[in-house]
Design a protein around this motif. Structure first.
Motif: not given
Length: 348
Positions: A57-60, A93-97, A187-190
């Motif tokens: 999800t590119m949120t590493s 992790p998981g908070t920002k694209f 959609i998994h992340v905005k």
């Protein structure tokens, strides 16, 4: 065509296959657990939380940019996993694209470690061979593993799109798990990217407006630099492929012209006159123009450049070197690329 980052969606499909076959336990498996020796001295609690899902999800949360010297260190260095995890964190992790192609290098090493095969071998066996696609070349990292930039024809790109349009089936055979097609393309992340849309698991997702915001059609997209894109539009049973050198131009072609031109989900009545005009225009485009300007004599500088080979520092284009060859009123270019040598291409 080099499909650039549209290749990420191919690797997403391979990840779904790997999960179904239990080569990888879960999307929530931490990267540290997959590389216990390489990351055994990991102290940052945030880095210990990074999972496969965060990569997809590119949120590493890594504090580096996609096109940067730091990214090149991951691409071309001898220990990509250790290198990436050596950079600082920007947040949880998981908070920002944060679009990060180095995550694909990590994924290629995950698949190699869990399956014993390079992603080229996996893609050939589980996707490309059943689709009738052969001799696919990939970009390799500093260790020699493939990780991005699969080279495909537009028709081959369309086949991959149709595979996902049909929920992972090709000619009656389930190549990609149907539940993964659904899960990876939602959609998994905005992202905050108005033009590109939001993000699934290495797929983009967007609603394309028709005549008004109230009228829209959902699409998911494999999207690569320069406009190498596969648009899958389930509501219309439709796949659109673009290639080019300008992402904005190809997106404009799809968003403003191709999608709005659709008049029906069913075949329209035959229109011989329009079909004839389209055929004539296409033939003219293929033929090109005959109004060419004569080539001027070579300048004196050509003697200094003739036969000289120029080498390149590590780069994202796979270029290693090039040589100019000057002949009577024309010029040839030989290019040494990581995929091979292309000799004496006429460039005028």
């Amino acid at each position: 065509h080099n499909t650039k980052s549209a290749s990420k969606s191919i690797i997403s499909a391979l990840t779904g296959i790997a999960l179904e076959k239990k080569w990888i336990k879960s999307p929530d498996q931490t990267i540290q657990s997959l590389f216990p020796e390489t990351l055994k001295n990991l102290k940052d609690p945030l880095k210990k939380k990074i999972t496969l899902r965060h990569l997809m999800t590119m949120t590493s949360g890594f504090n580096i940019a996609d096109q940067s010297p730091e990214a090149n260190q991951v691409f071309f260095g001898p220990e990509p996993v250790k290198t990436l995890f050596g950079f600082s964190m920007a947040g949880e992790p998981g908070t920002k694209f944060n679009y990060l192609t180095p995550s694909m290098v990590i994924m290629s090493h995950i698949l190699k470690k869990t399956t014993g095969e390079d992603i080229k071998e996996l893609a050939d066996e589980y996707l490309f061979k059943p689709l009738g696609i052969h001799d696919v070349q990939w970009k390799k990292d500093g260790t020699g593993l493939s990780f991005t930039d699969a080279v495909l024809t537009p028709l081959e790109m369309a086949k991959f799109g149709v595979l996902f349009l049909d929920n992972g089936k090709w000619q009656g055979k389930q190549l990609v798990p149907a539940n993964w097609v659904k899960e990876s393309t939602k959609i998994h992340v905005k992202t905050g990217e108005q033009d590109l849309g939001d993000y699934g698991y290495w797929w983009w997702r967007k609603s394309l407006h028709l005549k008004s915001p109230e009228q829209s059609i959902d699409t998911f997209m494999a999207m690569g630099w320069g406009g190498q894109c596969i648009y899958v539009i389930p509501g219309w049973n439709m796949v659109v492929v673009t290639t080019g050198a300008d992402l904005g131009a190809t997106m404009k072609a799809v968003h403003q012209f191709i999608i709005p031109s659709v008049q029906s989900k069913k075949p329209l009545p035959n229109n011989p006159n329009t079909a004839k005009a389209l055929k004539a225009t296409t033939a003219q485009l293929q033929k090109g123009t005959s109004n060419r300007t004569p080539i001027a004599p070579h300048p004196p500088l050509s003697k200094k450049l003739n036969g000289k080979t120029y080498t390149f520092a590590p780069n994202n284009f796979g270029l290693l070197g090039m040589t100019f060859h000057f002949a009577d009123k024309t010029c040839y270019l030989s290019v040494k690329h990581e995929r091979g040598v292309f000799k004496k291409m006429e460039i005028g």
